[in-house]
Design a protein around this motif. Structure first.
Motif, PDB file in Angstrom:
ATOM      1  N   VAL A  23      56.393  26.924  35.958  1.00 42.32           N
ATOM      2  CA  VAL A  23      54.985  27.325  35.858  1.00 42.32           C
ATOM      3  C   VAL A  23      54.678  28.331  36.956  1.00 42.32           C
ATOM      4  CG1 VAL A  23      52.596  26.521  35.937  1.00 42.32           C
ATOM      5  CG2 VAL A  23      54.358  25.093  34.880  1.00 42.32           C
ATOM      6  N   HIS A  24      54.048  29.445  36.562  1.00 40.78           N
ATOM      7  CA  HIS A  24      53.753  30.505  37.521  1.00 40.78           C
ATOM      8  C   HIS A  24      52.492  31.254  37.101  1.00 40.78           C
ATOM      9  CE1 HIS A  24      56.181  32.280  34.331  1.00 40.78           C
ATOM     10  NE2 HIS A  24      55.720  33.478  34.657  1.00 40.78           N
ATOM     11  N   ALA A  25      51.929  32.021  38.049  1.00 43.39           N
ATOM     12  CA  ALA A  25      50.696  32.771  37.809  1.00 43.39           C
ATOM     13  C   ALA A  25      50.553  33.806  38.913  1.00 43.39           C
ATOM     14  CB  ALA A  25      49.491  31.833  37.805  1.00 43.39           C
ATOM     15  N   SER A  26      49.495  34.612  38.825  1.00 45.84           N
ATOM     16  CA  SER A  26      49.165  35.531  39.919  1.00 45.84           C
ATOM     17  C   SER A  26      47.671  35.814  39.893  1.00 45.84           C
ATOM     18  CB  SER A  26      49.958  36.840  39.821  1.00 45.84           C
ATOM     19  OG  SER A  26      49.646  37.537  38.634  1.00 45.84           O
ATOM     20  N   SER A  27      47.121  36.133  41.049  1.00 47.01           N
ATOM     21  CA  SER A  27      45.687  36.385  41.159  1.00 47.01           C
ATOM     22  C   SER A  27      45.388  37.873  41.034  1.00 47.01           C
ATOM     23  CB  SER A  27      45.163  35.855  42.504  1.00 47.01           C
ATOM     24  OG  SER A  27      45.885  36.441  43.573  1.00 47.01           O
ATOM     25  N   ASN A  28      44.122  38.241  41.131  1.00 48.64           N
ATOM     26  CA  ASN A  28      43.705  39.641  41.056  1.00 48.64           C
ATOM     27  C   ASN A  28      44.238  40.438  42.247  1.00 48.64           C
ATOM     28  OD1 ASN A  28      41.673  37.838  39.723  1.00 48.64           O
ATOM     29  ND2 ASN A  28      40.909  39.796  39.013  1.00 48.64           N
ATOM     30  N   ASN A  29      44.382  41.735  42.037  1.00 51.48           N
ATOM     31  CA  ASN A  29      44.700  42.646  43.139  1.00 51.48           C
ATOM     32  C   ASN A  29      43.383  43.060  43.780  1.00 51.48           C
ATOM     33  OD1 ASN A  29      45.583  44.581  44.908  1.00 51.48           O
ATOM     34  ND2 ASN A  29      46.478  45.922  43.358  1.00 51.48           N
ATOM     35  N   LEU A  30      43.171  42.634  45.016  1.00 49.68           N
ATOM     36  CA  LEU A  30      41.913  42.906  45.706  1.00 49.68           C
ATOM     37  C   LEU A  30      42.040  44.033  46.715  1.00 49.68           C
ATOM     38  CD1 LEU A  30      40.808  39.203  46.313  1.00 49.68           C
ATOM     39  CD2 LEU A  30      40.184  40.720  44.424  1.00 49.68           C
TER      40      LEU A  30
END
Length: 267
Positions: free
Chosen positions: A202-209
């Motif tokens: 299970v994996h994910a990534s957040s927004n590029n801020l």
């Protein structure tokens, strides 16, 4: 030579090879993209590229699938019949690059490997992630739940993401249990590092801020043991297209039947 990486792959679901590619080579790939490859997908309502299509064996990307570390690891996993299925560039654009949901690659196996099932994932697939820019939590770096591949295929739900595509995500109640059991690991990378991980991790990534794009390569390797099932592929992709169309039509009907902004201006 690859004993440790293979053990990590099966035990914790992933392994990281540091400094496989040079910063100079990563910059060359980014420059090649800018000058020679037209983006195929843009972030909705913007001019920022999101994807460039399948670049397997295209120009300087050819070096990726001939790299000794990548070839050696994949052959140690799958043997000489292994094959690379696709090589894609994900551009998480400055300021507006969107998040990616918590998921397992196996959720969409009927699209990229019709004929295989989630039960085949551990012994037949690896995902290869190569950052072309330094990555961390601020610019949308990758997050994983280590050991989560041991839970097999997880309960999930269909939805439309911010790029207006059909996706599947792990259900919230399942994520809560996984977090309590395994925690979440933020992966900070230098450009040219290589992450290999299982399709059930299970994996994910957040927004590029941040004010700079964050590009990465996603390369998939298969054992090559099962032929493509065209019927499965057609049924799956037909479902995914209809899911988007039907849900957007429903949303349009809601907007046309009622002013959704009235609650902000009540007398």
């Amino acid at each position: 030579m690859f004993k440790k990486s293979i053990n990590n792959f099966y035990n914790q679901g992933y392994h990281i090879f540091n400094k496989v590619f040079s910063r100079k080579y990563c910059d060359e790939l980014i420059e090649y993209l800018s000058n020679n490859v037209k983006p195929k997908v843009f972030i909705p309502f913007s001019k920022s590229p999101w994807g460039y299509g399948n670049l397997l064996d295209v120009g300087p990307f050819l070096k990726i699938t001939k790299n000794k570390t990548i070839i050696g690891f994949c052959k140690a996993l799958f043997g000489s019949k292994m094959k690379f299925n696709h090589l894609e560039i994900n551009n998480k654009a400055a300021w507006i690059g969107p998040d990616v949901e918590w998921h397992q690659e196996a959720f969409n196996i009927k699209t990229y490997a019709p004929g295989y099932t989630a039960k085949n994932c551990l012994k037949n697939f690896t995902q290869i992630f190569i950052p072309l820019d330094n990555q961390n939590s601020k610019n949308g770096g990758l997050k994983i739940i280590p050991y989560s591949h041991k839970e097999d295929l997880l309960p999930h739900e269909d939805f439309i993401n911010s790029n207006l595509g059909h996706k599947r995500r792990v259900k919230v109640e399942i994520l809560n249990k996984l977090f309590e059991k395994y925690g979440v690991l933020d992966l900070d990378f230098k450009a040219g590092d290589v992450l290999v991980f299982n399709h059930l991790l299970v994996h994910a990534s957040s927004n590029n801020l941040t004010n700079k794009d964050r590009k990465s390569i996603v390369l998939q390797c298969q054992s090559g043991s099962i032929s493509k099932d065209e019927k499965v592929f057609e049924e799956e992709t037909d479902f995914r297209r209809k899911f988007i169309a039907n849900n957007l039509k429903e949303k349009i009907n809601q907007i046309q039947s009622k002013n959704i902004y009235t609650d902000f201006n009540k007398k």
